[in-house]
Enzyme design. Structure first.
Site, PDB file in Angstrom:
ATOM      1  N   SER A  97       0.829  -1.195   0.000  1.00  0.00           N
ATOM      2  CA  SER A  97       0.000   0.000   0.000  1.00  0.00           C
ATOM      3  C   SER A  97       0.863   1.243   0.000  1.00  0.00           C
ATOM      4  CB  SER A  97      -0.927  -0.009   1.232  1.00  0.00           C
ATOM      5  OG  SER A  97      -1.627   1.197   1.337  1.00  0.00           O
ATOM      6  N   ASP A  98       0.299   2.310  -0.586  1.00  0.00           N
ATOM      7  CA  ASP A  98       0.915   3.627  -0.471  1.00  0.00           C
ATOM      8  C   ASP A  98       0.758   4.103   0.975  1.00  0.00           C
ATOM      9  OD1 ASP A  98       2.002   6.079  -0.942  1.00  0.00           O
ATOM     10  OD2 ASP A  98       0.165   6.947  -1.759  1.00  0.00           O
ATOM     11  N   LYS A  99       1.659   4.969   1.415  1.00  0.00           N
ATOM     12  CA  LYS A  99       1.624   5.397   2.813  1.00  0.00           C
ATOM     13  C   LYS A  99       0.675   6.572   3.026  1.00  0.00           C
ATOM     14  CE  LYS A  99       4.718   8.092   4.610  1.00  0.00           C
ATOM     15  NZ  LYS A  99       3.852   9.134   5.241  1.00  0.00           N
TER      16      LYS A  99
END
Length: 329
Positions: free
Chosen positions: A269-271
């Site tokens: 996932s993107d942060k």
């Protein structure tokens, strides 16, 4: 399968009305189907109601130049070619090309993950990459500083956000592992039930029973192989799990995805905005030559033992400086 089992029970009762057990069993199977559908519907309805809240991403009103004067209209009524005015704190109502910028800066973190405010100008700095050029602002992003004028170039599904949403909605939805296992189990049980029913129907003639008796007996064999409790147990178990996840602020939109989440070993996932809230909060403050934890009074309440003392002269000076320098809105 439960529908078929219930209908067969009513057929068997019609053939042998002296035995009410088939009627009771058929009614029970139909009731299980309705209860399961009701539980699933209300769970999905709750999730959909929460998802509707995401519509606040669309700015309700925007300032647009119409008939030579500035008007406030709903953002959904914008058309390509409209000239809009964007100020600090406004969400960009559509994809716009900058006509005038007064130190206008935007937050593109929802698109690129970049949290630093980006200066918007009238110059096209990256003609080969629309996301990087300085003279475009995109729908759904936030104006963090300054003010600007822009001409609408894309609306609705034609915006960058709209195209991303279109790609997501056009993606092929694969069946969850739980759904595939249940479908395979249903096929096996159906095959076994029909096979045994046909077998005992044929053996009845060998023994000497009439056709009606053999048919009712075959229906009973088929119904006895239907796992009546499975249809109720699976949605109930998934619903209870979804409610536990909801208490931990995890939204379950599809009940079948609960089992998929349980079998997940790795999540990529993107942060920014996904694993974090993209919100800067103060953790520690330094005043009077000491470092203390800055616990939030709104979250902890008045009875919490805070390390900082609001009556301290040093803390008051720090608080005054923070208020004067803050650009929060």
């Amino acid at each position: 399968m439960l529908w078929a089992g219930g209908i067969l029970c009513f057929v068997a009762y019609g053939l042998t009305p002296t035995d009410p057990s088939n009627l009771y069993l058929g009614a029970s199977l139909i009731l299980i189907v309705f209860l399961t559908a009701t539980v699933t519907y209300f769970q999905n309805a709750q999730s959909e109601a929460i998802m509707q809240g995401f519509k606040n991403m669309i700015p309700p009103k925007t300032r647009v130049l119409r008939d030579g004067e500035w008007k406030s209209i709903e953002a959904t009524k914008l058309v390509v070619g409209d000239i809009v005015n964007v100020k600090m704190g406004d969400k960009i109502p559509a994809d716009i090309r900058i006509l005038l910028s007064k130190e206008m800066k935007v937050d593109n973190s929802s698109l690129t993950g970049e949290t630093d405010p980006l200066l918007r100008t009238v110059e096209c700095t990256h003609p080969e990459n629309a996301l990087e050029t300085a003279n475009l602002a995109f729908f759904g992003t936030l104006c963090k500083e300054g003010e600007g004028l822009g001409v609408v170039i894309n609306i609705g599904d034609s915006t960058v956000i709209g195209q991303i949403a279109g790609l997501a909605s056009a993606a092929v939805t694969e069946q969850t592992p739980l759904r595939m296992e249940l479908d395979r189990f249903t096929r096996y049980i159906t095959t076994i039930a029909l096979g045994l029913g046909i077998l005992f129907f044929s053996l009845g003639f060998v023994v000497g029973y009439d056709a009606i008796t053999n048919f009712v007996f075959a229906i009973g064999i088929c119904i006895s192989n239907v796992p009546e409790g499975l249809m109720a147990a699976v949605p109930v178990a998934l619903t209870l799990t979804a409610k536990k996840l909801a208490k931990r602020k995890v939204l379950v939109r599809n009940l079948d995805s609960v089992e998929t989440l349980g079998s997940t070993t790795c999540i990529c996932s993107d942060k920014t905005g996904t694993l974090t809230q993209n919100i800067m909060t103060v953790q520690h403050v330094w005043y009077d030559n000491k470092l203390v934890r800055a616990e939030n009074k709104q979250l902890k309440g008045p009875n919490f033992d805070y390390e900082y003392k609001t009556e301290s002269i040093g803390f008051r000076y720090l608080q005054e400086c923070a208020i004067v320098c803050s650009e929060a809105f």
